[in-house]
Design a protein around this motif. Structure first.
Motif, PDB file in Angstrom:
ATOM      1  N   VAL A 534     -12.110   2.372   9.893  1.00 28.80           N
ATOM      2  CA  VAL A 534     -11.601   1.699   8.696  1.00 28.80           C
ATOM      3  C   VAL A 534     -11.446   3.395   8.312  1.00 28.80           C
ATOM      4  O   VAL A 534     -12.568   3.382   7.365  1.00 28.80           O
ATOM      5  CB  VAL A 534     -12.537   0.743   7.887  1.00 28.80           C
ATOM      6  N   CYS A 557      -6.263  -7.040   9.415  1.00 32.18           N
ATOM      7  CA  CYS A 557      -6.551  -6.117   9.031  1.00 32.18           C
ATOM      8  C   CYS A 557      -6.023  -6.037   7.693  1.00 32.18           C
ATOM      9  O   CYS A 557      -4.615  -6.442   7.040  1.00 32.18           O
ATOM     10  CB  CYS A 557      -5.260  -4.826   9.257  1.00 32.18           C
ATOM     11  N   MET A 560      -5.292  -2.521   4.177  1.00 32.66           N
ATOM     12  CA  MET A 560      -5.519  -1.083   5.438  1.00 32.66           C
ATOM     13  C   MET A 560      -5.151   0.247   5.052  1.00 32.66           C
ATOM     14  O   MET A 560      -3.677   0.579   5.364  1.00 32.66           O
ATOM     15  CB  MET A 560      -5.464  -2.050   6.906  1.00 32.66           C
TER      16      MET A 560
END
Length: 666
Positions: A534, A557, A560
């Motif tokens: 991340v 995700c 993101m």
């Protein structure tokens, strides 16, 4: 240019003064293009681009004045080279104002004809977070969601300009109202000799809410700065349709001039298939009160003659309507950020090929009705430019499955593969035009080559091939046989590789080399065998049973900005295919991308060149991605399969499943 046998000069002098005293496009390719711009009165008169790294060159000042450089993450950052961006000076450092004054004064001594100097911040943020700097900022974020440094920065520019003004009171200064300094300062009035250039793609002002916000921001800036500049993004290249908005452009030029804007700059990088776009722009920059329809009529008649002009007018009116009205309903159009995604061609999903066919008819009619040799030459040039748009549209549309989903029968799959092969022929033509023929043409050359766009490098956007996967996996029939033919004989190596990977999976019998490819094993949010990356700590990843392509779990995700799941596997020489499937929720609109990358690593753990493919996931269905890479003897010891999710906003989701690495049978 009309020809006359006599020339009558009126006895009364005619004097004109441009409404915007500085008018500059970037991306012109010299020669005929530069001559054209000069004849149309393009003239830039203000320096304002990224320049603080030149004012305080790191290779000198890191040794003599390290305190001039920023504190980042608790440590003094000393840029390694003079061309390193991603940093700004420490604007509260003792002596930094005096040093800037001395350097700029010396510059004007050595360049007496220079009228301006740029105080533009360096590119890509990197502002100082020392205690003294943090004490001078409000501590909240601006409208771009960046930490607001405007009070600190513009107070510093004021003091520098005042110091230089003791010797050179008539010089101008420019800067970029950009990123952390994009908002007007709250407690500081901008020095009257500084022109902040507000950076924004004002085509986005076709959205009423965005326009209202932009106008409000311009008025707020004008309250703090008597003279403003506008920095725009009016790209022609690398767009794959004529991106024109003549009347909308006139509207915002008029508003800008009424609210203190006197200097204009645009990243243009023209595609001259857009015809009168830049001509109309420069005419309006000289006098924004001009009637746009009169300017267009004049251009069309002088270009191809009176009989052919109506067909050109209809052609450009059609695409002006697309870019100023229809595009608002496109998933491509983004409300966030400062400019539109010019390297992404999702807008082609919102056109019909009948529009392309009608456009060709209009241009061919204009050519047929042109009278003189020069008129015919101009009409032929516009038709030639259109061929690139046409080839790209056919290549893109051919690879989009009907209805956007998987095939349901062998017949539908075979018909779709016919379209993919037709699209491939157009993709080959597009590549030939853009890379072989246009670069030698002084007008048609694209200043931004198609090789800079991952979308345009794909042969027939072959990722759509995965729409036939379910049918091909169900039975060994004509569809599989067709895939075998593509894998051996397709003109495109990329299409060959993707057909081979799809065929290998459809036939079965291969064991994936990735651990836990479907994220089925794990403890809570963690998935066995996978690491979560991340970047910047923006967004999150977790194992979830909310939706899955196979089994019960996938990797979610969420919001993101950039990152994704990855693992590392040992490999031996051979040919490898990496596949995965991604899903975006139905109704979600985003320009975010998902990139599948097969990154090779040497015995020391260093990354080698990788094979990758990137898509904008289509909402409401699982989409397959695949890359194939040959690993020669001694080239790599390991491979890192990674799915890179990039550019999604908070609340926007992408699901990843079945990330499978295979060693293909030769």
């Amino acid at each position: 240019v009309p020809k006359h046998t006599t020339l009558a000069v009126p006895p009364t002098p005619v004097r004109q003064e441009p409404a915007f005293f500085s008018r500059l496009f970037s991306g012109l390719r010299g020669g005929a293009q530069t001559d054209w711009a000069r004849r149309n009165r393009m003239r830039g008169r203000v320096h304002f681009h990224h320049n603080l790294l030149n004012l305080f060159p790191p290779e000198t000042y890191t040794a003599t004045h390290p305190e001039f450089f920023p504190v980042q993450n608790g440590q003094r950052f000393l840029p390694p080279t003079n061309d390193t961006h991603a940093w700004q000076p420490c604007f509260t450092a003792p002596g930094i104002v005096e040093e800037a004054v001395a350097n700029i004064t010396r510059y004007f001594e050595q360049n007496p004809d220079a009228a301006s100097y740029s105080l533009g911040a360096n590119d890509s943020s990197g502002y100082c977070s020392c205690d003294a700097c943090l004490a001078r900022i409000p501590g909240d974020r601006n409208f771009l969601n960046r930490m607001d440094y405007s009070d600190l920065y513009y107070d510093w520019t004021n003091r520098v300009i005042a110091g230089v003004g003791e010797t050179y009171p008539d010089k101008w200064f420019g800067c970029l109202a950009y990123s952390e300094v994009a908002a007007p300062p709250r407690n500081v009035d901008v020095h009257p000799r500084l022109i902040p250039f507000m950076t924004y793609d004002r085509m986005k002002w076709i959205d009423p809410e965005i326009r209202a916000t932009g106008e409000e921001l311009t008025r707020a800036w004008h309250e703090k700065s008597p003279v403003l500049g506008w920095y725009d993004y009016i790209y022609g290249s690398p767009y794959c349709l004529p991106r024109v908005w003549f009347h909308h452009m006139a509207d915002y030029y008029r508003f800008g001039h009424a609210n203190g804007v006197r200097a204009l700059y645009a990243e243009a990088y023209p595609n001259w298939g857009e015809g009168p776009k830049l001509y109309v722009s420069l005419k309006l920059q000289w006098d924004p009160s001009r009637d746009v329809d009169e300017l267009l009529d004049e251009w069309f008649v002088r270009c191809v003659g009176a009989e052919a002009a109506p067909y050109l007018a209809k052609y450009y009116a059609h695409w002006e309507d697309f870019w100023t009205r229809r595009i608002l309903d496109s998933a491509w159009f983004s409300k966030g950020g400062q400019y539109l995604s010019f390297h992404t061609i999702r807008y082609l999903h919102d056109i019909d090929l009948d529009e392309i066919r009608e456009s060709r008819t209009l241009l061919e009619t204009a050519l047929a009705k042109a009278q003189t040799d020069k008129q015919k030459a101009r009409a032929a040039l516009l038709l030639r430019a259109f061929e690139y748009y046409e080839a790209t549209a056919y290549a893109c549309k051919a690879a989009v499955p009907p209805g956007g989903g998987p095939m349901e029968s062998e017949e539908a799959g075979l018909a779709f593969l016919d379209g993919v092969e037709e699209g491939l022929a157009y993709a080959v033509k597009r590549r030939r035009l853009a890379l072989d023929e246009f670069p030698t043409d002084p007008v048609l050359v694209h200043p931004i080559p198609m090789t800079q766009s991952s979308d345009l490098q794909k042969d027939a956007l072959a990722g759509g091939l995965w729409a036939v996967y379910d049918v091909a996996a169900a039975a060994d029939g004509p569809l599989r046989q067709r895939l075998r033919t593509l894998a051996r004989e397709a003109e495109s190596p990329g299409l060959q590789a993707e057909a081979a990977a799809l065929l290998a999976l459809a036939e079965g019998g291969l064991e994936p080399l990735t651990t836990n490819p479907g994220f089925e094993a794990g403890d809570g949010p963690a998935a066995d065998g996978w690491s979560w990356w991340v970047k910047w700590g923006v967004g999150s990843m977790r194992r979830t049973d909310a939706t899955a392509r196979s089994g019960a779990y996938s990797c979610l995700c969420d919001g993101m900005k950039r990152g994704g799941p990855h693992q590392t596997r040992d490999i031996t020489p051979g040919t490898y295919a990496l596949t995965c499937f991604v899903y975006a929720p139905d109704g979600q609109a985003s320009d975010g991308t998902v990139q599948l990358s097969l990154t090779l690593r040497d015995a020391d753990g260093k990354d080698l060149p990788s094979a990758s493919t990137k898509i904008v996931p289509r909402a409401g269905r699982w989409t397959g991605l695949a890359v194939v890479s040959r690993v020669p003897e001694g080239a790599a010891a390991a491979v890192r399969p990674i799915v890179i999710v990039d550019g999604f906003e908070p609340g926007q989701k992408v699901y990843v499943d079945d990330v499978e690495l295979y060693r293909l049978d030769e």
